[in-house]
Design an enzyme around this catalytic site. Sequence first.
Site, mmCIF file in Angstrom:
data_model
loop_
_atom_site.group_PDB
_atom_site.id
_atom_site.type_symbol
_atom_site.label_atom_id
_atom_site.label_comp_id
_atom_site.label_asym_id
_atom_site.label_seq_id
_atom_site.Cartn_x
_atom_site.Cartn_y
_atom_site.Cartn_z
ATOM 1 N N HIS A 1 0.830 -1.207 0.000
ATOM 2 C CA HIS A 1 0.000 0.000 0.000
ATOM 3 C C HIS A 1 0.867 1.260 0.000
ATOM 4 O O HIS A 1 0.725 2.142 -0.864
ATOM 5 C CB HIS A 1 -0.915 -0.012 1.223
ATOM 6 C CG HIS A 1 -1.786 1.194 1.361
ATOM 7 N ND1 HIS A 1 -3.121 1.184 1.053
ATOM 8 C CD2 HIS A 1 -1.510 2.471 1.771
ATOM 9 C CE1 HIS A 1 -3.632 2.387 1.261
ATOM 10 N NE2 HIS A 1 -2.669 3.185 1.706
ATOM 11 N N GLU A 2 1.763 1.346 0.978
ATOM 12 C CA GLU A 2 2.601 2.540 1.075
ATOM 13 C C GLU A 2 3.561 2.640 -0.112
ATOM 14 O O GLU A 2 3.880 3.744 -0.571
ATOM 15 C CB GLU A 2 3.374 2.535 2.394
ATOM 16 C CG GLU A 2 2.497 2.545 3.636
ATOM 17 C CD GLU A 2 1.483 3.672 3.667
ATOM 18 O OE1 GLU A 2 1.748 4.746 3.063
ATOM 19 O OE2 GLU A 2 0.416 3.488 4.276
ATOM 20 N N HIS B 1 1.906 4.464 -2.849
ATOM 21 C CA HIS B 1 2.038 5.920 -2.694
ATOM 22 C C HIS B 1 3.412 6.379 -3.194
ATOM 23 O O HIS B 1 3.531 7.429 -3.847
ATOM 24 C CB HIS B 1 1.885 6.307 -1.219
ATOM 25 C CG HIS B 1 0.482 6.350 -0.731
ATOM 26 N ND1 HIS B 1 -0.524 7.028 -1.379
ATOM 27 C CD2 HIS B 1 -0.096 5.806 0.381
ATOM 28 C CE1 HIS B 1 -1.646 6.916 -0.698
ATOM 29 N NE2 HIS B 1 -1.420 6.175 0.371
ATOM 30 N N HIS C 1 3.570 6.671 -6.873
ATOM 31 C CA HIS C 1 2.875 7.885 -7.297
ATOM 32 C C HIS C 1 3.798 9.096 -7.180
ATOM 33 O O HIS C 1 3.845 9.959 -8.065
ATOM 34 C CB HIS C 1 1.630 8.075 -6.425
ATOM 35 C CG HIS C 1 0.589 8.955 -7.021
ATOM 36 N ND1 HIS C 1 -0.564 9.314 -6.348
ATOM 37 C CD2 HIS C 1 0.492 9.565 -8.222
ATOM 38 C CE1 HIS C 1 -1.295 10.090 -7.103
ATOM 39 N NE2 HIS C 1 -0.673 10.275 -8.247
#
Length: 696
Positions: free
Chosen positions: A487-488, A491, A494
Amino acid sequence: MSIVKDRETAAIPHAHYPTLDTTNPLLATWDTPHATPPFTKITLDDYEPAFDAAIACSRAEIDAIVNNPEAPTFLNTIVALERSDALLDRISGIFFNLLEADSNDQMEEIAQRVQPKLTALANDVSLNEQLFARVKAVYEHPDADLGTDDKMLLETTYKDFARNGAALSDTDKSLFRTYTGELSALTLQFGQNALSATNAYTLHITDAQVVEELPDFVKEAMAEEAQSRNMEGWVVTLQAPSYIAFLKYSSNRTLKEQLWKAYNSRALGGEFDNTEIIRNIVNTRLKIARLMGYNCYADYVLEERMARTTATVENFLQELLDASKTAADNEYRTISDYAATKGFEGELMPWDWAYYTRLYKDEKYALNDEVIKPYFRLENVKKDVFTLANKLYGLTFTPNNEIEVYHKDVTAYDVTDENGKFIAVLYLDFFPRESKRQGAWMTEFRNTKTIDGVETRPLVSLVMNFTKPTGTIPSLLTYDEVETFLHEFGHSLHGMLGEGKYESQTGTNVYRDFVELPSQIMENWAAEKEFLDLWAVHYQTGEKIPQELVEKITASKNYLAAYANVRQLSFGMSDMAWHTLTAPFEGSVEEFEKRAMTPTQVLPEVAHTAMAPSFGHIFSGGYAAGYYGYKWAEVLEADAYSLFKEKGIFNREVSDKFRKELLSKGGTEDPMTLYVNFRGHKPETKALIEKMGLGK
């Protein structure tokens, strides 16, 4: 990194700038790899003088824009404003990130003194009538040759001024200054109280029989925690790896009840009480919203989100609740009935939940953390998260020991693409410590931008709280922790793959209910046999993860999916309740929360507990009236990932399109436009409902 960032700001007469003390490492040019922060040279005494100097520089930059004798243009007003604050951004990017990841009492005191100055500067800019007049002139008469990103910058700049009080009367501007100053101090204090309350509690165990049943990795971690505190026996803390492990593996209901209540009453009364601060925060936010002409704070916030309106969010949350609440209640009954077969008597309470859901999962799927964790050694997980990024985006991660780090547990990597081009620096910070707040997050010390054809690439940091290695056992992750890592890391992709001219538009600088799409889509790979087969081996034997275990992981991915969904909805509904208040709140924080979350209640209620006093996302983070965004993004990612499932989970055509249309473009266009460009249609909630196995 140069202090004067670009041609526009460089054109400001140098005499307008304060003299900088370049012996202060925060004010000097950094002769470091990729202009990374020289952490080892920065002392606590450097921060306040650096902030003061940077604030003075920012004021000089704004004065130069306002006093420019030339007519306002996109370049000399909008771009100049975008390029201002370079020095302040540099210092803030270091200080406030470390305030979360490696803080101490002195840093918290510095923050208390600095934050009001930063709020005053922000207000002085947003409420500057002459500056707004120049911005408005460009907005009303834009240049004809502006590109898409230029138009977006112009629109967001104008809106930022309008939404931050620029059009208010002098009297109301004064009120706006007061309210935002108060809010800034309140949110800072909230976060510090929550951290202090978390660190203040320990469960000290000296009876060896109490820990005898626990897995070795849990016992060793508890013993090392005790040793680090010069205590005998074993210690459980409210840090997630410690707290969760004890609830999952201990059958001692008395101690678990004590631990659960301590965790769920952090900052609810006592020395670090946040309840009055919550009242002041929500009331101050309401004052700001009313001052700006909105009925409630959620209306004010959501105008600049994909959802747009309060009604849209409330209907969205209700739709997902209607689709999953009955199933969640059935899951609770299933676990309660199962516990009864194990001799449990009475009502299954929240502190029993982790223990019996683990046992049930062990039996139903023959799957538990003790079976899985040996195949999820952190070093292996990290290596193959990197491999996934390479397969999808051609990225390579190389440790760079020349890059200074802010703590001995941190490692820095050079990130390059398949052509060898430098993309970013990635810092990884994995383990809990008292100086770090709970949870997991991605942040940036520096964002992407391009000035006069010269591109500055980002410095990205992933901060997590995984179980520490012990003297005999390496850091072994639970399946949930593997998902958290992915998940992180989403990020970080991105942030690392962002492109563009303007820093305010690149990477994760997007709408809050859009920012979780790149992170949540990455979690899908954790349940993919094709991905797990690449890397998961036993840390002791080197044996490849058995096929039947992979199949069990895949089969169990929707275990308690309805309960997990309703739990997330409860947080979102609580958030919306706080921020749709239309009258000042003076009541009980605990009672208000219980009323707000009653429609989502699955486990029994427990008196004198509440999550709000430690709910940092909405009271000290950026998710006020925005926590629904996690579920919103789940709908987006469920629909988006279905294309990977259709074409192949490593399909470069799909991943290249995801990178081109979503990751690289940041906030240069409306997020729904970007999403439709990738997927070909707007997302629907049915994609998530079906993914959870609730669509039948």
